[in-house]
Design an enzyme around this catalytic site. Structure first.
Site, PDB file in Angstrom:
ATOM      1  N   LYS A 141       0.836  -1.212   0.000  1.00 29.59           N
ATOM      2  CA  LYS A 141       0.000   0.000   0.000  1.00 29.59           C
ATOM      3  C   LYS A 141       0.867   1.258   0.000  1.00 29.59           C
ATOM      4  CE  LYS A 141      -3.722  -2.623   2.130  1.00 29.59           C
ATOM      5  NZ  LYS A 141      -3.026  -3.853   2.551  1.00 29.59           N
TER       6      LYS A 141
HETATM    7  O1  LIG Z   1      -9.207  -3.874   1.384  1.00 27.42           O
HETATM    8  C1  LIG Z   1      -8.300  -4.615   1.790  1.00 27.42           C
HETATM    9  C2  LIG Z   1      -6.995  -4.511   1.337  1.00 27.42           C
HETATM   10  C3  LIG Z   1      -6.075  -5.392   1.804  1.00 27.42           C
HETATM   11  N1  LIG Z   1      -6.385  -6.355   2.695  1.00 27.42           N
HETATM   12  C4  LIG Z   1      -5.322  -7.303   3.113  1.00 27.42           C
HETATM   13  O2  LIG Z   1      -5.673  -8.618   2.666  1.00 27.42           O
HETATM   14  C5  LIG Z   1      -5.367  -9.584   3.656  1.00 27.42           C
HETATM   15  C6  LIG Z   1      -6.646 -10.214   4.173  1.00 27.42           C
HETATM   16  O3  LIG Z   1      -6.351 -11.167   5.178  1.00 27.42           O
HETATM   17  P1  LIG Z   1      -7.458 -12.189   5.792  1.00 27.42           P
HETATM   18  O4  LIG Z   1      -6.713 -12.849   6.900  1.00 27.42           O
HETATM   19  O5  LIG Z   1      -7.814 -13.156   4.690  1.00 27.42           O
HETATM   20  O6  LIG Z   1      -8.609 -11.388   6.252  1.00 27.42           O
HETATM   21  C7  LIG Z   1      -4.584  -8.819   4.719  1.00 27.42           C
HETATM   22  O7  LIG Z   1      -3.218  -8.853   4.373  1.00 27.42           O
HETATM   23  C8  LIG Z   1      -5.103  -7.412   4.610  1.00 27.42           C
HETATM   24  O8  LIG Z   1      -4.185  -6.447   5.055  1.00 27.42           O
HETATM   25  C9  LIG Z   1      -7.670  -6.456   3.145  1.00 27.42           C
HETATM   26  O9  LIG Z   1      -8.011  -7.335   3.965  1.00 27.42           O
HETATM   27  N2  LIG Z   1      -8.603  -5.580   2.672  1.00 27.42           N
END
Ligand SMILES: O=c1ccn([C@@H]2O[C@H](COP(=O)(O)O)[C@@H](O)[C@H]2O)c(=O)[nH]1
Length: 277
Positions: free
Chosen positions: A96
């Site tokens: 990001k």
């Molecule tokens: O809008 C967003 C952008 C990035 N993320 C990132 O994706 C993963 C989600 O992890 P889970 O454990 O599957 O929930 C994580 O790295 C977030 O920082 C997001 O969730 N939403």
């Protein structure tokens, strides 16, 4: 990796799964903490156990940066390992980033030259000159945050422009299309906002979307596919915690494989329904 190669991998693996390597030193199994590089040891086993079920890996930089030098080493070793052993995988730096052009240049160099990532997530807030430096590399990708999965998305992303009634995330999608193409730009759209995908597809019918938020955040894979899939699939659906922490015992890799397989089986069915296989 280019768009056609990514779609080929999706068809070959019968999957559009991205495994999130949100590898938290406080959550990985205790027995790994005795190794010289616990985070890399964890990632290596997760990767070996899931590589045939997914098309992409997404290390989130926070989990590595929080450990200082050793975290960066684990990250570099992880990217190198995937590149050497599974070169067909698409590797995303979930960082990001985005800054004035001069600085974004250096971010791009870090992720695309120093480390061989395929894509980096970028925040659009600073505008064109903060995003374009990431687009000067052949077959590398910017993944622009458009509509995020978290609650805070409602703070700014739905604000309506008084003049044209457009919501901020729509403006991001429309304006950024002047900066790049469907061959070097994707968008982040959270699975928790799947109902918005229909509208998003009217603005960006062809672009790939990175969709986090299934699994631990409760988004629905079926809804994402229903509203977001296009003729090249056009989706990379990420799950991190739901896969990598399926167990925190010595069987963690085996359990991660089982969790990834559950998602892959559903994805295969959705690809068949869409007549993409
Ligand atoms: O809008 C967003 C952008 C990035 N993320 C990132 O994706 C993963 C989600 O992890 P889970 O454990 O599957 O929930 C994580 O790295 C977030 O920082 C997001 O969730 N939403």
């Amino acid at each position: 990796m280019n768009r056609e190669q990514l779609f080929e991998q999706i068809k070959k693996k019968r999957s559009f799964l991205c495994v999130g390597l949100d590898s938290d030193i406080l959550k990985i199994p205790a027995h790994l903490k005795e190794t010289s590089d616990p985070i890399f040891a964890f990632n290596k086993e997760i990767i070996d156990a899931t590589q045939d079920l997914c098309v992409a890996y997404k290390p989130n930089l926070a989990f590595y940066e929080s450990l200082g030098v050793s975290g960066w080493e684990s990250l570099e070793k992880t990217v190198h390992y995937i590149r050497e052993k599974y070169p067909e995988q698409f590797i995303i730096a979930d960082a990001k980033r985005g800054d004035i052009g001069n600085t974004s240049n250096l971010y791009a160099r870090a992720f695309f030259d120093r480390m061989d990532f395929d894509a980096v997530t970028v925040a659009p807030y600073m505008g064109e000159d903060s995003v374009k430096p990431f687009m000067t590399y052949l077959d590398k990708w910017v993944i622009l945050l458009a509509l995020t999965s978290n609650k805070g998305a409602f703070d700014f992303q739905f604000i309506k422009n008084d003049e044209n009634g457009e919501q901020l995330f729509e403006t991001v999608l429309k304006t950024s299309q002047q900066w790049g193409t469907g061959d070097n730009m994707m968008y982040v759209v959270g699975a928790t906002k799947a109902e918005k995908l229909e509208e998003i597809r009217t603005i960006v019918p062809d672009h790939f979307l990175l969709v986090p938020g299934v699994g631990a955040q409760g988004g629905s894979l079926q809804e994402v596919a229903k509203y977001g899939m296009n003729e090249q699939c056009g989706l990379l659906v990420n799950s991190s915690r739901g896969i990598i922490y399926a167990s925190n015992d010595t069987d963690f890799a085996e359990k991660a494989r089982a969790a990834a397989m559950e998602v892959q089986v559903d994805m295969e069915e959705l690809l068949l329904e869409a007549e993409l296989l």
